[in-house]
Design a protein around this motif. Structure first.
Motif, short mmCIF file in Angstrom:
data_model
loop_
_atom_site.label_atom_id
_atom_site.label_comp_id
_atom_site.label_asym_id
_atom_site.label_seq_id
_atom_site.Cartn_x
_atom_site.Cartn_y
_atom_site.Cartn_z
N ASP A 155 0.85 -1.16 0.13
CA ASP A 155 0.09 0.08 0.03
C ASP A 155 0.96 1.41 0.05
OD1 ASP A 155 -2.28 -1.38 0.15
OD2 ASP A 155 -2.44 -1.45 2.26
N VAL A 156 1.87 1.26 0.72
CA VAL A 156 3.00 2.34 0.89
C VAL A 156 3.48 2.66 -0.56
CG1 VAL A 156 5.00 3.38 1.72
CG2 VAL A 156 3.30 2.09 3.43
N HIS A 157 3.98 1.50 -0.99
CA HIS A 157 4.66 1.80 -2.40
C HIS A 157 3.52 2.28 -3.39
CE1 HIS A 157 7.82 -1.43 -1.79
NE2 HIS A 157 8.25 -0.15 -1.48
N ARG A 158 2.28 1.76 -3.40
CA ARG A 158 1.32 2.21 -4.42
C ARG A 158 1.06 3.82 -4.18
NH1 ARG A 158 -3.69 0.93 -4.15
NH2 ARG A 158 -3.70 -0.27 -2.26
N TYR A 159 0.88 4.25 -2.94
CA TYR A 159 0.53 5.58 -2.53
C TYR A 159 1.52 6.51 -2.94
CZ TYR A 159 -3.71 3.68 0.01
OH TYR A 159 -4.90 3.23 0.40
N ILE A 173 -2.79 5.35 7.51
CA ILE A 173 -2.00 4.73 8.22
C ILE A 173 -0.54 4.58 6.87
CG2 ILE A 173 -0.66 2.82 9.11
CD1 ILE A 173 -3.07 2.45 10.77
N PRO A 174 -1.01 3.90 5.67
CA PRO A 174 0.10 3.90 4.57
C PRO A 174 0.24 5.08 3.98
CG PRO A 174 -2.00 2.71 4.17
CD PRO A 174 -2.26 3.01 5.47
N ALA A 175 -0.78 6.19 3.87
CA ALA A 175 -0.64 7.60 3.28
C ALA A 175 0.36 8.04 4.21
CB ALA A 175 -2.00 8.08 3.54
N THR A 176 0.33 8.02 5.60
CA THR A 176 1.36 8.75 6.39
C THR A 176 2.69 8.25 5.84
OG1 THR A 176 -0.26 9.18 7.97
CG2 THR A 176 2.14 9.48 8.79
N LEU A 235 7.76 8.63 2.47
CA LEU A 235 8.78 8.08 1.47
C LEU A 235 9.05 8.87 0.16
CD1 LEU A 235 10.09 5.70 -0.25
CD2 LEU A 235 8.17 4.68 -0.36
N ALA A 236 7.84 9.43 -0.29
CA ALA A 236 7.94 10.05 -1.47
C ALA A 236 8.58 11.53 -1.20
CB ALA A 236 6.68 10.43 -2.21
N GLY A 237 8.12 12.16 -0.11
CA GLY A 237 8.68 13.46 0.41
C GLY A 237 8.60 13.90 2.09
N ILE A 238 7.78 14.65 2.35
CA ILE A 238 7.92 14.88 3.79
C ILE A 238 6.42 14.95 4.54
CG2 ILE A 238 8.56 16.44 5.70
CD1 ILE A 238 10.47 17.68 3.54
N ALA A 272 -3.67 1.62 -9.91
CA ALA A 272 -2.72 1.17 -11.01
C ALA A 272 -1.32 1.39 -10.78
CB ALA A 272 -3.21 2.17 -12.28
N HIS A 273 -0.75 1.96 -9.44
CA HIS A 273 0.58 1.85 -9.39
C HIS A 273 1.39 0.79 -8.96
CE1 HIS A 273 1.02 6.44 -10.51
NE2 HIS A 273 -0.49 6.44 -10.11
N GLU A 274 2.61 0.82 -9.23
CA GLU A 274 3.44 -0.36 -8.79
C GLU A 274 3.52 -0.53 -7.12
OE1 GLU A 274 5.22 -3.45 -8.66
OE2 GLU A 274 5.30 -2.74 -10.57
N SER A 275 3.26 -1.65 -6.82
CA SER A 275 3.15 -2.05 -5.18
C SER A 275 4.52 -2.84 -4.91
CB SER A 275 1.90 -2.99 -5.10
OG SER A 275 2.09 -4.31 -5.44
N ALA A 276 5.33 -3.14 -5.87
CA ALA A 276 6.56 -3.88 -5.41
C ALA A 276 7.74 -2.93 -5.08
CB ALA A 276 7.10 -4.86 -6.52
N ALA A 277 7.73 -1.71 -5.51
CA ALA A 277 8.83 -0.80 -5.46
C ALA A 277 8.51 0.65 -5.56
CB ALA A 277 10.05 -1.19 -6.04
N PHE A 278 9.17 1.37 -4.94
CA PHE A 278 9.09 3.00 -5.14
C PHE A 278 9.86 3.32 -6.29
CE2 PHE A 278 10.21 7.35 -3.75
CZ PHE A 278 9.21 7.89 -4.14
N ALA A 279 9.20 4.21 -7.10
CA ALA A 279 9.85 4.56 -8.41
C ALA A 279 11.01 5.80 -8.30
CB ALA A 279 8.73 5.17 -9.46
N GLY A 280 10.79 6.45 -7.01
CA GLY A 280 11.41 7.89 -6.68
C GLY A 280 12.66 7.45 -5.85
#
Length: 634
Positions: free
Chosen positions: A78-82, A108-111, A116-119, A203-211
């Motif tokens: 969930d964290v990866h997708r978000y 929870i995963p959004a936080t 992960l993506a920013g702050i 629709a976003h990747e759940s296995a890894a973070f792109a950034g």
């Protein structure tokens, strides 16, 4: 022995009592093998315990038998997708993502995804729209994760207004936990992307973070906290600070991977993030999250002991008012699993401790911390209670008591001396956000940081065994049920009245909330206005409902210090005296009630006739978080 096993062994020293601190600190923190970021911490948990339940979210207290569960692997997915959705929206390492919502499964995963993506920039939805707007501007957040109309009408109305005002580029909407049926259609806002978070992230990747993943020195979160101005200040946390503080809490030897933690505080509060989200990740502990109202849901009190038995809860964290209510709830279940009931955020009245422990057989464990030190800085030990102390400092945090000399230089005080408590070490925050440039947020200690030490503003002494004893606050915050109230917002509201010349809000002791706001004013010459009219004015103009004063008292002049500053301690003493006059009004034999300032703390003194009911008076006084004494003339 492999490197991984060596690291795991170093990760978990024995930490069961005060005497373990020296041995723990004989190994430098840098050698403990802590994860580099909160994201790395989650990845570790998902690799070690992929199928274990990480989150058990209750839709609401009354539906505690209908939880939504997510494993550690599912939570990471969930964290990866978000986070990948946030990345697509343009969020980068130095960009803040604001979050305004009651607790729910998606928050929870959004936080964690925002970190992960920013702050992450969590904001209390109960703040006024003006304050929320100011916090959005200060964080620079253009993407907001927010409660939708199904989850909170009030938050959704505020968010739409902020978006219409041009403060946002995207609003990602949250639904209630386990929401049934199709989501409610969202109204379009010109120039703003408005969509449901979980749907858009599907629709976003759940296995890894792109950034780019965060490193230890990167900012992880911006938490608002009370300050000296009307708008809350933003305290900046690094990934290293949050991970270190979470580890200090998780290192508690009382708990293993099977210990279940209960969480009911809102995620805009550091305790919810660090104590009940990040710390359990270290040992793969499952966390049961209360519904969106948390401890404000009245149904939770009638069902609480059943929840403890059903989920075999081992630990919980709450403010004194919660324990005061639970002490009145019949124990109708097997609660033997609950071994660690932590209390903090506001002073613990002795009567609350005694009533809860007598009622449940569970020792209340005090803790101490503040947002500027990430979260927790001291802990107590249930098997070695110290009723008059908030605990021993946590490993690798440093504490001392100081007093400023005539030129303002700190002088460290000896054991037992009362002064201002200061904290050093890896959890001290990076500073307050005072602006933003193309290089990121501009931070400043604003006088709170001195040579790496954090001025807590709390008066304390440290005993010969290193336990901290608080003696009130040098700072002016009013703490109502663990919620920080900036008195300036009350002062400003009253000063907007055309007949008020000066105003000063302070905390008054309260048996239910620990402290409530009251205000004192002086009037412009020749003006006439009643205290009731001023109270009604304040209730309409103070931007936060919880901050509205309970009383407004008109004085001829406000007390001031020798240099002309408002003497708030004198007003707090007066407020204490007035509260006790009401509380003891029906008690026979009370001759006099006074409140004085001693070593910066308020001490109430009740004088009784020789035939006065000293036992009843002491029982009433014990319900307040104040220092007091009863005198019976011979």
């Amino acid at each position: 022995m492999t490197d991984d096993l060596i690291t795991e062994d170093l990760l978990w020293p024995r930490y069961a009592g005060p005497s373990d601190l020296t041995e723990i600190e004989s190994v430098p923190l840098a050698e403990r093998g802590l994860p580099e970021s909160t994201y790395a911490q989650l990845v570790r948990a998902a690799e070690l315990w992929p199928d274990r339940t990480a989150v058990t979210m209750l839709p609401e207290a009354a539906r505690w038998r209908e939880p939504l569960r997510r494993s550690f692997a599912e939570l990471l997915g969930d964290v990866h997708r978000y986070a990948n959705l946030l990345h697509e929206l343009g969020v980068r390492r130095d960009d803040a993502v604001a979050l305004i919502a009651p607790n729910c499964a998606e928050l929870i995963p959004a936080t964690l995804a925002a970190q992960l993506a920013g702050i992450a920039a969590p904001i209390n939805g109960g703040l006024s729209r003006r304050h929320i707007a100011e916090l959005l501007r200060l964080t620079g957040a253009r993407v907001l994760v927010a409660a939708g109309p199904e989850l909170s009408d009030a938050v959704w109305d505020s968010v739409r207004a902020l978006a219409v005002d041009g403060l946002l580029d995207a609003v990602l909407v949250l639904r209630p936990t386990a929401a049934a049926g199709e989501p409610q259609a969202l109204q379009r806002i010109d120039g703003v992307r408005v969509e449901y978070l979980d749907e858009s992230a599907a629709a976003h990747e759940s296995a890894a973070f792109a950034g780019k993943t965060p490193v230890a020195s990167d900012l992880a979160a911006l938490f608002h906290t009370g300050g000296t101005t009307g708008v809350p200040k933003l305290a900046a946390h690094t990934h290293a600070g949050e991970v270190a503080n979470a580890w200090m809490i998780a290192a508690n030897s009382l708990f293993d991977e099977d210990s279940v933690v209960f969480a009911a505080l809102p995620l805009f509060h550091v305790n919810a993030l660090v104590v009940t989200l990040l710390a359990p990740l270290f040992k793969g502990q499952s966390v049961v999250w209360a519904g969106p109202l948390g401890y404000r849901d009245l149904a939770i009190y009638t069902e609480f002991w059943n929840i403890v038995e059903h989920y075999r809860l081992a630990a919980m964290s709450a403010v004194p008012t919660v324990y005061a209510v639970l002490a009145q709830c019949p124990v109708n279940a097997d609660i033997s699993s609950l071994r660690y009931a932590m209390v903090g955020a506001s002073p613990l009245p002795p009567a609350v401790r005694e009533n809860f422990e007598l009622h449940t057989g569970i020792t209340l464990v005090e803790g101490y911390g503040l947002t500027e030190a990430t979260c927790a800085s001291a802990r107590s030990f249930p098997d070695l209670p110290r009723p008059h102390a908030v605990g021993q400092r946590l490993p690798y945090q440093h504490m001392k008591v100081v007093r400023a000399d005539e030129v303002g230089t700190w002088v460290e005080l000896s054991v037992g001396e009362v002064g201002v408590l200061v904290i050093g070490g890896p959890t001290v925050f990076a500073g307050y956000v005072i602006g933003r440039t193309e290089h990121g947020h501009v931070l400043d200690g604003m006088g709170t940081l001195v040579d790496g030490w954090l001025d807590t503003g709390d008066l304390a002494h440290i005993d010969e065994e290193g336990f901290i004893h608080l003696h009130g606050r040098a700072k002016d915050l009013i703490i109502r049920g663990g919620h920080n109230i900036d008195p300036a917002i009350i002062d400003d509201a009253l000063l907007s009245h055309p007949k008020v010349a000066a105003a000063c809000a302070v905390g008054r002791p309260d048996i239910h909330a620990g402290e409530v706001a009251v205000a004192y004013v002086t009037l412009v010459p020749g003006a006439a206005v009643t205290e009731a009219e001023l109270l009604e004015w304040a209730s309409r103009h103070v931007p936060e409902r919880a901050a509205a004063p309970k009383t407004v008292t008109v004085l001829d002049a406000l007390p001031v210090t020798d240099v002309g500053k408002p003497y708030k301690l004198g007003l707090r003493a007066d407020a204490t005296r007035r509260e006790l006059l009401d509380a003891l009004a029906e008690i026979a034999g009370v001759r006099n009630i006074a409140a004085t300032v001693e070593d910066g703390a308020i001490v109430a003194i009740v004088e009784l006739d020789p035939v006065g009911d000293e036992k009843t008076v002491a029982a009433i006084l014990g319900r307040y978080a104040i220092e007091w004494k009863v005198e019976v003339p011979q």
